[in-house]
Scaffold this motif. Structure first.
Motif, PDB file in Angstrom:
ATOM      1  N   THR A 173       0.845  -1.191   0.000  1.00  0.00           N
ATOM      2  CA  THR A 173       0.000   0.000   0.000  1.00  0.00           C
ATOM      3  C   THR A 173       0.877   1.236   0.000  1.00  0.00           C
ATOM      4  N   LEU A 174       0.639   2.109  -0.975  1.00  0.00           N
ATOM      5  CA  LEU A 174       1.327   3.392  -1.068  1.00  0.00           C
ATOM      6  C   LEU A 174       0.294   4.500  -0.922  1.00  0.00           C
ATOM      7  N   THR A 175       0.715   5.640  -0.416  1.00  0.00           N
ATOM      8  CA  THR A 175      -0.163   6.797  -0.312  1.00  0.00           C
ATOM      9  C   THR A 175       0.403   7.909  -1.175  1.00  0.00           C
ATOM     10  N   ALA A 176      -0.407   8.402  -2.098  1.00  0.00           N
ATOM     11  CA  ALA A 176       0.007   9.484  -2.989  1.00  0.00           C
ATOM     12  C   ALA A 176      -0.724  10.754  -2.595  1.00  0.00           C
ATOM     13  N   SER A 177      -0.034  11.895  -2.714  1.00  0.00           N
ATOM     14  CA  SER A 177      -0.682  13.162  -2.393  1.00  0.00           C
ATOM     15  C   SER A 177      -0.186  14.264  -3.319  1.00  0.00           C
ATOM     16  N   TRP A 178      -1.069  15.220  -3.569  1.00  0.00           N
ATOM     17  CA  TRP A 178      -0.781  16.379  -4.406  1.00  0.00           C
ATOM     18  C   TRP A 178      -0.821  17.625  -3.534  1.00  0.00           C
ATOM     19  N   SER A 179      -0.029  18.618  -3.873  1.00  0.00           N
ATOM     20  CA  SER A 179      -0.134  19.925  -3.222  1.00  0.00           C
ATOM     21  C   SER A 179       0.220  20.996  -4.241  1.00  0.00           C
ATOM     22  N   GLY A 180      -0.479  22.116  -4.174  1.00  0.00           N
ATOM     23  CA  GLY A 180      -0.191  23.228  -5.063  1.00  0.00           C
ATOM     24  C   GLY A 180      -0.562  23.016  -6.514  1.00  0.00           C
ATOM     25  N   VAL A 181      -1.411  22.021  -6.784  1.00  0.00           N
ATOM     26  CA  VAL A 181      -1.832  21.745  -8.160  1.00  0.00           C
ATOM     27  C   VAL A 181      -3.115  22.528  -8.427  1.00  0.00           C
ATOM     28  N   PRO A 182      -3.168  23.300  -9.511  1.00  0.00           N
ATOM     29  CA  PRO A 182      -4.392  24.052  -9.814  1.00  0.00           C
ATOM     30  C   PRO A 182      -5.588  23.120  -9.952  1.00  0.00           C
ATOM     31  N   SER A 183      -6.697  23.440  -9.299  1.00  0.00           N
ATOM     32  CA  SER A 183      -7.865  22.558  -9.317  1.00  0.00           C
ATOM     33  C   SER A 183      -8.687  22.679 -10.590  1.00  0.00           C
ATOM     34  N   ASP A 184      -8.408  23.685 -11.432  1.00  0.00           N
ATOM     35  CA  ASP A 184      -9.188  23.865 -12.645  1.00  0.00           C
ATOM     36  C   ASP A 184      -8.549  23.225 -13.873  1.00  0.00           C
ATOM     37  N   ARG A 185      -7.450  22.477 -13.678  1.00  0.00           N
ATOM     38  CA  ARG A 185      -6.758  21.830 -14.800  1.00  0.00           C
ATOM     39  C   ARG A 185      -6.356  20.414 -14.428  1.00  0.00           C
ATOM     40  N   PRO A 186      -6.270  19.526 -15.421  1.00  0.00           N
ATOM     41  CA  PRO A 186      -5.764  18.181 -15.145  1.00  0.00           C
ATOM     42  C   PRO A 186      -4.273  18.226 -14.812  1.00  0.00           C
ATOM     43  N   ALA A 187      -3.815  17.254 -14.059  1.00  0.00           N
ATOM     44  CA  ALA A 187      -2.392  17.131 -13.743  1.00  0.00           C
ATOM     45  C   ALA A 187      -1.998  15.668 -13.855  1.00  0.00           C
ATOM     46  N   THR A 188      -0.745  15.433 -14.203  1.00  0.00           N
ATOM     47  CA  THR A 188      -0.241  14.074 -14.373  1.00  0.00           C
ATOM     48  C   THR A 188       1.093  13.949 -13.655  1.00  0.00           C
ATOM     49  N   ALA A 189       1.300  12.819 -13.003  1.00  0.00           N
ATOM     50  CA  ALA A 189       2.566  12.542 -12.319  1.00  0.00           C
ATOM     51  C   ALA A 189       3.042  11.154 -12.736  1.00  0.00           C
ATOM     52  N   TYR A 190       4.291  10.876 -12.450  1.00  0.00           N
ATOM     53  CA  TYR A 190       4.911   9.597 -12.803  1.00  0.00           C
ATOM     54  C   TYR A 190       5.546   9.000 -11.563  1.00  0.00           C
ATOM     55  N   VAL A 191       5.193   7.737 -11.272  1.00  0.00           N
ATOM     56  CA  VAL A 191       5.809   7.008 -10.166  1.00  0.00           C
ATOM     57  C   VAL A 191       6.752   5.998 -10.802  1.00  0.00           C
ATOM     58  N   GLY A 192       8.061   6.167 -10.587  1.00  0.00           N
ATOM     59  CA  GLY A 192       9.051   5.278 -11.173  1.00  0.00           C
ATOM     60  C   GLY A 192       9.438   4.155 -10.224  1.00  0.00           C
ATOM     61  N   TYR A 193       9.672   2.976 -10.781  1.00  0.00           N
ATOM     62  CA  TYR A 193      10.080   1.812  -9.999  1.00  0.00           C
ATOM     63  C   TYR A 193      11.542   1.489 -10.285  1.00  0.00           C
ATOM     64  N   SER A 194      12.181   0.795  -9.386  1.00  0.00           N
ATOM     65  CA  SER A 194      13.609   0.519  -9.519  1.00  0.00           C
ATOM     66  C   SER A 194      13.948  -0.351 -10.727  1.00  0.00           C
ATOM     67  N   ASN A 195      12.975  -1.082 -11.254  1.00  0.00           N
ATOM     68  CA  ASN A 195      13.236  -1.927 -12.430  1.00  0.00           C
ATOM     69  C   ASN A 195      13.081  -1.157 -13.739  1.00  0.00           C
ATOM     70  N   GLY A 196      12.864   0.152 -13.657  1.00  0.00           N
ATOM     71  CA  GLY A 196      12.720   0.978 -14.859  1.00  0.00           C
ATOM     72  C   GLY A 196      11.292   1.158 -15.317  1.00  0.00           C
ATOM     73  N   ALA A 197      10.361   0.391 -14.771  1.00  0.00           N
ATOM     74  CA  ALA A 197       8.952   0.554 -15.116  1.00  0.00           C
ATOM     75  C   ALA A 197       8.384   1.732 -14.339  1.00  0.00           C
ATOM     76  N   GLY A 198       7.157   2.099 -14.623  1.00  0.00           N
ATOM     77  CA  GLY A 198       6.529   3.193 -13.909  1.00  0.00           C
ATOM     78  C   GLY A 198       5.026   3.186 -14.098  1.00  0.00           C
ATOM     79  N   THR A 199       4.362   4.055 -13.360  1.00  0.00           N
ATOM     80  CA  THR A 199       2.915   4.193 -13.411  1.00  0.00           C
ATOM     81  C   THR A 199       2.561   5.657 -13.552  1.00  0.00           C
ATOM     82  N   LEU A 200       1.614   5.970 -14.438  1.00  0.00           N
ATOM     83  CA  LEU A 200       1.111   7.328 -14.563  1.00  0.00           C
ATOM     84  C   LEU A 200      -0.047   7.515 -13.595  1.00  0.00           C
ATOM     85  N   VAL A 201      -0.091   8.679 -12.962  1.00  0.00           N
ATOM     86  CA  VAL A 201      -1.175   9.026 -12.048  1.00  0.00           C
ATOM     87  C   VAL A 201      -1.736  10.345 -12.544  1.00  0.00           C
TER      88      VAL A 201
END
Length: 89
Positions: free
Chosen positions: A58-86
């Protein structure tokens, strides 16, 4: 992926001629392990999680300072080089 010119192609599968125009929206973000946010911050805790195969993590993700009127995208990278878009919004 480096900044540059990219092409997005939208195809509808099985569209019906009687439906007429099919409205859609497209958001494109160029992000990855070396990205620098233009606004706000995204964090995941624990930052360096350890786990074992077959054991739920279980991981907990949080945003701060992101404008609420626009979409935002983040990337969680893993040590094996893979990742997940949020995304939000």
């Amino acid at each position: 992926m480096k900044p540059g010119k990219y092409q997005a192609i939208v195809m509808t599968l099985g569209s019906q001629p009687q439906l007429g125009d099919f409205p859609f929206s497209l958001q494109a973000n160029l992000i990855g392990p070396d990205s620098t946010p233009t606004a706000g911050a995204f964090s995941v805790t624990p930052q360096r999680a350890t786990t074992k195969p077959g054991v739920l993590l279980t991981l907990t993700a949080s945003w701060s300072g992101v404008p609420s009127d626009r979409p935002a995208t983040a990337y969680v990278g893993y040590s094996n080089g893979a990742g997940t878009l949020v995304t939000i919004g």
